[in-house]
Design an enzyme around this catalytic site. Sequence first.
Site, short mmCIF file in Angstrom:
data_model
loop_
_atom_site.label_atom_id
_atom_site.label_comp_id
_atom_site.label_asym_id
_atom_site.label_seq_id
_atom_site.Cartn_x
_atom_site.Cartn_y
_atom_site.Cartn_z
N SER A 20 29.73 10.05 29.63
CA SER A 20 30.03 10.01 31.07
C SER A 20 30.96 11.15 31.46
O SER A 20 30.76 11.82 32.48
CB SER A 20 30.71 8.68 31.43
OG SER A 20 29.80 7.63 31.38
N ARG A 119 12.87 4.72 37.21
CA ARG A 119 14.20 4.23 37.61
C ARG A 119 14.46 4.47 39.10
O ARG A 119 14.14 5.52 39.65
CB ARG A 119 15.28 4.85 36.72
CG ARG A 119 15.06 4.39 35.29
CD ARG A 119 16.10 4.86 34.35
NE ARG A 119 17.40 4.32 34.68
CZ ARG A 119 18.52 4.70 34.08
NH1 ARG A 119 18.47 5.63 33.14
NH2 ARG A 119 19.66 4.16 34.41
N SER A 163 27.80 1.10 41.27
CA SER A 163 27.25 2.18 40.46
C SER A 163 28.13 3.42 40.50
O SER A 163 28.33 4.02 41.56
CB SER A 163 25.84 2.55 40.93
OG SER A 163 25.45 3.79 40.34
N GLN A 165 27.39 6.14 39.08
CA GLN A 165 26.52 7.33 39.25
C GLN A 165 26.36 7.63 40.73
O GLN A 165 26.40 8.80 41.15
CB GLN A 165 25.16 7.08 38.61
CG GLN A 165 25.23 6.97 37.10
CD GLN A 165 23.90 6.63 36.46
OE1 GLN A 165 22.93 6.36 37.16
NE2 GLN A 165 23.86 6.65 35.15
N ASP A 340 27.01 -1.45 30.15
CA ASP A 340 26.42 -0.78 28.99
C ASP A 340 26.56 -1.62 27.71
O ASP A 340 25.88 -1.36 26.72
CB ASP A 340 27.07 0.59 28.77
CG ASP A 340 26.65 1.59 29.85
OD1 ASP A 340 25.64 1.34 30.53
OD2 ASP A 340 27.34 2.61 30.01
N LYS A 367 17.63 -0.17 33.69
CA LYS A 367 18.21 0.85 32.80
C LYS A 367 17.06 1.56 32.06
O LYS A 367 15.92 1.51 32.49
CB LYS A 367 19.20 0.18 31.84
CG LYS A 367 20.44 -0.37 32.57
CD LYS A 367 21.30 0.76 33.11
CE LYS A 367 22.51 0.25 33.85
NZ LYS A 367 23.26 1.33 34.49
N ARG A 371 16.46 -4.07 29.94
CA ARG A 371 17.32 -4.47 28.80
C ARG A 371 17.40 -5.98 28.63
O ARG A 371 17.79 -6.46 27.57
CB ARG A 371 18.73 -3.86 28.93
CG ARG A 371 18.74 -2.38 28.65
CD ARG A 371 20.13 -1.76 28.65
NE ARG A 371 20.05 -0.35 28.30
CZ ARG A 371 21.00 0.54 28.54
NH1 ARG A 371 22.11 0.19 29.13
NH2 ARG A 371 20.83 1.81 28.17
N ARG A 413 20.65 2.10 23.65
CA ARG A 413 21.63 1.01 23.49
C ARG A 413 20.99 -0.24 22.87
O ARG A 413 21.66 -1.02 22.20
CB ARG A 413 22.32 0.69 24.82
CG ARG A 413 23.09 1.89 25.34
CD ARG A 413 24.29 1.56 26.19
NE ARG A 413 24.70 2.77 26.91
CZ ARG A 413 25.49 3.71 26.42
NH1 ARG A 413 25.98 3.62 25.21
NH2 ARG A 413 25.80 4.77 27.15
C1 S3P Z 1 27.32 5.78 34.11
C2 S3P Z 1 27.27 4.69 34.93
C3 S3P Z 1 26.49 3.48 34.62
C4 S3P Z 1 26.11 3.43 33.15
C5 S3P Z 1 25.58 4.74 32.63
C6 S3P Z 1 26.59 5.85 32.83
C7 S3P Z 1 28.15 6.92 34.52
O1 S3P Z 1 25.31 3.50 35.40
O2 S3P Z 1 25.17 2.41 32.92
O3 S3P Z 1 25.29 4.61 31.24
O4 S3P Z 1 28.44 7.81 33.70
O5 S3P Z 1 28.56 6.95 35.69
P1 S3P Z 1 25.29 2.93 36.91
O6 S3P Z 1 26.19 3.80 37.72
O7 S3P Z 1 23.86 3.06 37.35
O8 S3P Z 1 25.75 1.51 36.79
#
Ligand code: S3P
Length: 454
Positions: A20, A119, A163, A165, A340, A367, A371, A413
């Site tokens: 990340s 996705r 999220s 991300q 995760d 994911k 999962r 994972r």
């Molecule tokens: C991540 C956020 C998570 C996580 C991913 C990495 C990140 O996803 O599951 O492995 O680095 O910001 P989401 O933001 O979709 O929950």
Amino acid sequence: MKISPAQRVKGKLRVPGDKSISHRAALIAALARGDSQLRNFSSSSDCAATLDCLGKLGVRVERLGNDVRVRGVGTGGLSAPAGPLDCGNSGSTMRMLAGVLAAHEFSSILTGDDSLRLRPMRRIIEPLELMGAQVASENGYPPLRITGRKELRALSYELPIASAQVKTCLLLAGLHAHGRTEVVERTGSTRDHTERMLRWFGVSLELESEPARARADAVSRCAVNGPVSFDGREVRIPGDFSSAAFLIAAAALVPGSDLEIENLGLNPSRIQLLDTLRAVGADIEVVETREECNEPVGTLRILGSKAFDEADCALQDDAAADRLCRSTTISGSASAALIDELPLLAVVGTQLPGGIVIRDAGELRFKETDRITATVTNLRAMGAEVEEYEDGLVINGPVKLKGAVLDSFGDHRIAMAFAVAALLGEGASEIRNSACVSVSFPEFFECLESVVER
Ligand code: S3P
């Protein structure tokens, strides 16, 4: 990959740089003016996809082992790519890079492998369009064609789903927008590496967390005033807690274990697993901590807990036995914080006298694979009793797992969670499609073998 049961997990190790943090370091360094040195950059194929896409957008990237030098082009300075940008298996690459491309006045196509093309992307398309970018998609799925706009509109946006991300996508777009771009999170803050990394690069952010009765009620706001420019700098990236999680759980579950993990990222928004494991009797100590590049880093020591040892369980006093026999429930904001680690926690749940309940985790279905179904299928193959729900699963514990033929379903994972399950099984297991661990932790099996005693 064939894996036989473990007697003990013993030794001292480091895990590769955080995935990340590496994505964010690379993207932010690309938008800085001048050079940045990124030390201990993630060895994952996901982060390699981010570097590769940046190269196609005119950023000079040199990689020497675990160190990456990025020659930043400044905010708004990327050039139009000659062809589609392949994000591989990486949702983070696609969603975060989309925020940057939204602010560049050229068209680009973001695509990925079969799993990434399944996705959901509406979560970034909607707010980026509100900011003035055009994002065409296949009904909300990749490939995405982004036609950016130089003068993006600033936006105040409340995340409809937890999220990090999406938060990152909008903050990176916000660096280029005119005015104050704000992201509001109502169910507690998701991982905050972007906020920490931007501040490390000297970008000022307004951060606010309203005092709340519980973390679950907390409202967090994060705002950036654009447009912003900033200079490159050195970043030292800590070990990836989400990779270490598998080794931590393995050591906690196998009695007699003693494992030390050094130079590990211990950001509070990532380490809820430690509290969850401690609550069911695991013996985990943070030996030493320090702050590096705005991130907490330290050493963990995990002792194989007597709580999971059947012989010892019988000797527990009533209060301890009662605590251990209650079923563990993970729901609400805890499911988002542990997103995760949930397949791994399902494996842990098979060893708990009260089993485990995981709910409010519908995001797991979106994911790298579904999962929930993948976890249920593999656990059943190992003889566990599992009920599947749309938003989670319930496991009756404890159960002596049997060795079995398992499938990663192409998801890193899942492969690693079931490698841990295989250590606890009676007889050897085989994990099909195990090469996908390279998506986040290519050295996983060697690392595991280096500390497992049989
Ligand atoms: C991540 C956020 C998570 C996580 C991913 C990495 C990140 O996803 O599951 O492995 O680095 O910001 P989401 O933001 O979709 O929950």
